[in-house]
Write an enzyme that holds these catalytic residues in place. Sequence first.
Site, PDB file in Angstrom:
ATOM      1  N   ASP A   2       1.803   1.982  13.302  1.00 16.64           N
ATOM      2  CA  ASP A   2       2.269   3.223  13.389  1.00 16.64           C
ATOM      3  C   ASP A   2       2.121   3.888  14.768  1.00 16.64           C
ATOM      4  O   ASP A   2       2.048   5.395  14.477  1.00 16.64           O
ATOM      5  CB  ASP A   2       1.473   3.987  12.157  1.00 16.64           C
ATOM      6  CG  ASP A   2       1.866   3.450  10.857  1.00 16.64           C
ATOM      7  OD1 ASP A   2       2.954   2.710  10.598  1.00 16.64           O
ATOM      8  OD2 ASP A   2       1.268   4.213   9.723  1.00 16.64           O
ATOM      9  N   ASN A  13      -5.336   2.248  10.603  1.00 16.51           N
ATOM     10  CA  ASN A  13      -3.740   2.010  11.542  1.00 16.51           C
ATOM     11  C   ASN A  13      -4.346   0.744  12.432  1.00 16.51           C
ATOM     12  O   ASN A  13      -3.594   0.768  13.324  1.00 16.51           O
ATOM     13  CB  ASN A  13      -3.502   3.015  12.338  1.00 16.51           C
ATOM     14  CG  ASN A  13      -2.587   3.867  11.453  1.00 16.51           C
ATOM     15  OD1 ASN A  13      -2.270   3.501  10.343  1.00 16.51           O
ATOM     16  ND2 ASN A  13      -2.597   5.219  11.545  1.00 16.51           N
ATOM     17  N   LYS A  19       8.304  -0.011   5.604  1.00 17.70           N
ATOM     18  CA  LYS A  19       7.897   1.296   4.952  1.00 17.70           C
ATOM     19  C   LYS A  19       8.949   2.033   4.632  1.00 17.70           C
ATOM     20  O   LYS A  19       9.966   2.252   5.660  1.00 17.70           O
ATOM     21  CB  LYS A  19       6.948   1.777   6.233  1.00 17.70           C
ATOM     22  CG  LYS A  19       6.615   3.148   6.048  1.00 17.70           C
ATOM     23  CD  LYS A  19       5.557   3.641   7.208  1.00 17.70           C
ATOM     24  CE  LYS A  19       4.142   2.866   6.869  1.00 17.70           C
ATOM     25  NZ  LYS A  19       3.088   3.487   7.745  1.00 17.70           N
ATOM     26  N   LYS A  51      -6.719   5.435  13.923  1.00 20.21           N
ATOM     27  CA  LYS A  51      -7.881   5.460  13.032  1.00 20.21           C
ATOM     28  C   LYS A  51      -8.393   3.829  12.490  1.00 20.21           C
ATOM     29  O   LYS A  51      -7.049   3.399  12.738  1.00 20.21           O
ATOM     30  CB  LYS A  51      -7.637   6.174  11.786  1.00 20.21           C
ATOM     31  CG  LYS A  51      -6.503   6.105  10.926  1.00 20.21           C
ATOM     32  CD  LYS A  51      -6.078   7.172   9.866  1.00 20.21           C
ATOM     33  CE  LYS A  51      -4.931   6.764   9.133  1.00 20.21           C
ATOM     34  NZ  LYS A  51      -4.459   7.983   8.337  1.00 20.21           N
ATOM     35  N   PRO A  52      -9.145   3.536  11.997  1.00 17.17           N
ATOM     36  CA  PRO A  52      -9.335   2.460  11.718  1.00 17.17           C
ATOM     37  C   PRO A  52      -8.318   1.812  10.726  1.00 17.17           C
ATOM     38  O   PRO A  52      -7.835   0.568  10.560  1.00 17.17           O
ATOM     39  CB  PRO A  52     -10.688   2.367  10.901  1.00 17.17           C
ATOM     40  CG  PRO A  52     -11.545   3.270  11.827  1.00 17.17           C
ATOM     41  CD  PRO A  52     -10.443   4.466  11.986  1.00 17.17           C
ATOM     42  N   ASP A 109      -2.357   9.414  15.595  1.00 14.30           N
ATOM     43  CA  ASP A 109      -2.979   9.047  14.314  1.00 14.30           C
ATOM     44  C   ASP A 109      -3.783   7.738  14.288  1.00 14.30           C
ATOM     45  O   ASP A 109      -3.698   7.033  13.270  1.00 14.30           O
ATOM     46  CB  ASP A 109      -2.049   8.889  13.213  1.00 14.30           C
ATOM     47  CG  ASP A 109      -2.711   9.209  11.651  1.00 14.30           C
ATOM     48  OD1 ASP A 109      -3.513   9.857  11.762  1.00 14.30           O
ATOM     49  OD2 ASP A 109      -1.963   8.583  10.692  1.00 14.30           O
ATOM     50  N   MET A 132       2.123   8.611   4.656  1.00 17.55           N
ATOM     51  CA  MET A 132       3.256   8.415   5.508  1.00 17.55           C
ATOM     52  C   MET A 132       4.367   7.343   4.962  1.00 17.55           C
ATOM     53  O   MET A 132       5.659   7.117   5.216  1.00 17.55           O
ATOM     54  CB  MET A 132       2.805   7.564   6.569  1.00 17.55           C
ATOM     55  CG  MET A 132       1.841   8.322   7.713  1.00 17.55           C
ATOM     56  SD  MET A 132       2.704   9.907   8.287  1.00 17.55           S
ATOM     57  CE  MET A 132       3.999   9.178   9.450  1.00 17.55           C
ATOM     58  N   GLY A 143       0.721  -1.022   0.115  1.00 16.26           N
ATOM     59  CA  GLY A 143       0.148  -0.112   0.069  1.00 16.26           C
ATOM     60  C   GLY A 143       0.805   1.244  -0.118  1.00 16.26           C
ATOM     61  O   GLY A 143       1.962   1.437   0.354  1.00 16.26           O
ATOM     62  N   VAL A 201       1.651  -7.846   9.627  1.00 18.49           N
ATOM     63  CA  VAL A 201       0.424  -8.439  10.176  1.00 18.49           C
ATOM     64  C   VAL A 201      -0.639  -8.959   9.112  1.00 18.49           C
ATOM     65  O   VAL A 201      -0.902  -7.844   8.230  1.00 18.49           O
ATOM     66  CB  VAL A 201      -0.110  -7.221  10.972  1.00 18.49           C
ATOM     67  CG1 VAL A 201      -1.680  -7.710  11.671  1.00 18.49           C
ATOM     68  CG2 VAL A 201       0.860  -6.801  12.310  1.00 18.49           C
TER      69      VAL A 201
END
Length: 319
Positions: free
Chosen positions: A150, A137, A48, A134-135, A132, A30, A26, A95
């Site tokens: 993250d 993450n 990443k 949120k769903p 940060d 970031m 993805g 994951v």
Amino acid sequence: MVVNSKIMSYAHGDKFGPYEVVAPLGAGGMGEVYRARDLKLNRDVAVKVLPASLANDADYLARFQREAQALAALNHPNIAAIYGLEGNAIVMELVEGSPLQGPMPLAEALPVAKQIAEALEAAHEQGIIHRDLKPGNILLTAAGVVKVLDFGLAKAVEAKTAVSGANSPTLTMRATEAGLILGTAGYMSPEQAAGKAVDRRADIWSFGVVLYELLTGARLFDGETVTHTLADVVKGEIDFSRIPEGSMRDLVRRCLDRNLKSRLQHIGEARIAIENYGTAKPVAKASRLPWVVCAVLAVVAGGLALRKPGEAGLAVRFD
């Protein structure tokens, strides 16, 4: 997640030290994320790559390395582990899971929310704020295990960029990273959206927004534009009626209190509330028998008090 591999910077076979790229996972504000193979330990990992705008900034990279070292000290089953740094790439636990998506039945949502709270609690105890949450993450594995990703990365990026009235702290990327802006604004705390200093209570607000979405399946703050969304975060009315009345609604309300002093102060309190949900036993109704007996005795006592001297005693019998 569908990824257009043509826009990714690296391809199968490219290497970051001992890590060989297998496939793209993805891309966002970031950076880009790849599945890679650890050639030394023979395991799959996630790599990443930081945004190009920050990849060659020595000052930023030094701060980021210190942040990564702090995160590496976190050892919690609900936090994706950081394995190390390779230049401008972060090597993390891979994951296998899906981002959170509501609505969930309450019986399924509570274990998920509890794991998120436990992850935040472990980080806050180490002085680390996510900033940060949120769903996107938060991944949920097929076995029902939550993994929060993250940690600390948003904090590190924010430190490099000055905040102005036009940009809230996490809105530090430009047009090429509009996805990050749109995906993050609705989960910011009011103080974060206003460019003020934040602490762990910002994570508690974001936890409340995630919990609201988990229970209702609806985005709480989803304006037509980023500006509208941020305005709703700062002053918009929150409809708590979509959450069943009771302790869960009370918990979400406490998390989403715009008054910092009234907001839930510790995420551990949320964990305890979730653990105790449904365990409180209703108070049993008091039996009427003692009151009936008392009433009968009062009548008898009254009758005895009114009896004239010499009269035969009252014969009283009752069950």
